[in-house]
Write an enzyme that holds these catalytic residues in place. Sequence first.
Site, mmCIF file in Angstrom:
data_model
loop_
_atom_site.group_PDB
_atom_site.id
_atom_site.type_symbol
_atom_site.label_atom_id
_atom_site.label_comp_id
_atom_site.label_asym_id
_atom_site.label_seq_id
_atom_site.Cartn_x
_atom_site.Cartn_y
_atom_site.Cartn_z
ATOM 1 N N PRO A 69 0.781 -1.236 0.000
ATOM 2 C CG PRO A 69 0.035 -0.953 2.192
ATOM 3 C CD PRO A 69 0.747 -1.929 1.296
ATOM 4 C CG ASP A 92 0.701 0.117 -10.952
ATOM 5 O OD1 ASP A 92 0.840 -0.196 -12.146
ATOM 6 O OD2 ASP A 92 0.030 -0.560 -10.149
ATOM 7 C CE LYS A 114 -6.617 5.750 -15.319
ATOM 8 N NZ LYS A 114 -7.916 5.561 -15.978
ATOM 9 N N GLY A 149 -0.186 -2.473 -4.129
ATOM 10 C CA GLY A 149 -0.933 -3.515 -3.433
ATOM 11 C C GLY A 149 -0.485 -4.896 -3.839
ATOM 12 C CG ASP A 150 -1.727 -9.518 -4.247
ATOM 13 O OD1 ASP A 150 -0.787 -10.120 -3.692
ATOM 14 O OD2 ASP A 150 -2.446 -10.039 -5.118
ATOM 15 C CB THR A 178 -4.420 -6.208 -0.951
ATOM 16 O OG1 THR A 178 -5.308 -5.432 -1.749
ATOM 17 C CG2 THR A 178 -5.161 -6.730 0.268
ATOM 18 C CG MET A 234 -9.519 1.768 -7.683
ATOM 19 S SD MET A 234 -9.149 0.753 -9.148
ATOM 20 C CE MET A 234 -9.846 -0.831 -8.633
#
Length: 332
Positions: A69, A92, A114, A149-150, A178, A234
Amino acid sequence: RRSFFVFCLLGGRGRDRRNPGAGRCEIGDPAAMTKRGIADIAVEKAIADVAVSADSACLGSVSLVGAGPGDPELLTVKAVRRLEAAQVVLHDNLISEDVLAMIPQGAELINVGKRCGDVKDRGLQQQEIHDLMLLHAGRGKRIVRLKCGDPYVYGRGGEEVEFLAERGVAFEVVPGVTSALGASASCAVPLTHRSFGVNHVRFVVGQSKSKKLPELDWAELARDAMKQTTVFYMGYKSLDKICQCLLGHGAPAETPMVLVESATLPTERVFHGTLSTMKGVAKEHEADINGPVLFLMGPTAAFPAHLDKLAGGRPWKRLHAETSGGESDGGC
């Protein structure tokens, strides 16, 4: 967009740690924009060249690595080892600089991410990420696909390993913590607790590809709101609609909720409320919420207040900072 991808394939290079801005592929980078004249055929040729050599023994491999995280201390030992050995890292957007600092200076860093919910930041599309993995595998590189995360929890890891398996590229998946688990531990919100009557957990996504609410059994989520912990990934941009939908299906208005921004990082912030009040809480702070957000709903979202009562006003959360010798700075 396709021309930008060509730039990543043919011109993008690893970031120089002594000059952090140098050579890093970023959407909107003026250097990338100068490559717009390159024909799309260059992309197809590069990928075709890899396909021709797909049966050779010199194909590289891909490690899908979960970065957790945000807190670099939550990386697994295997994740750190893969980063230290990486020659190419496709990462990411939200990977912290502390985690990226573990990557060797000679490795090629490409930001392929993004920001969720930001319509102005589309990042690379999934097929373009696939093509980059294949391209560098064809060059015999050790590739790390570094994910928040995972990789298998809302990380599109399954899609990427399907692509690699179909093309004969060897891969492995290194699990990560995660965000739900990181937020739970950092904010003292157990995902299950017998005394609170919570014995199961639901991870759900807060929006679909069309930016609408996902097709979930909202009636079931509402009915079990006080019997389980539901974690929304999200879903910040859809928070108002989610709360309205659950209330409309009969979820108790007093169902505890907690909104967590930048879980496990020094900038972490936590906002408590209920299903009926969380919309207002989020609205009050929306101007200065910039980090990734998830929220948890269910009885244990009120667990920190329970701990406050048990502690009788005494501090119960251990400080993050430690001395260089490993001794807590809050010891007796």
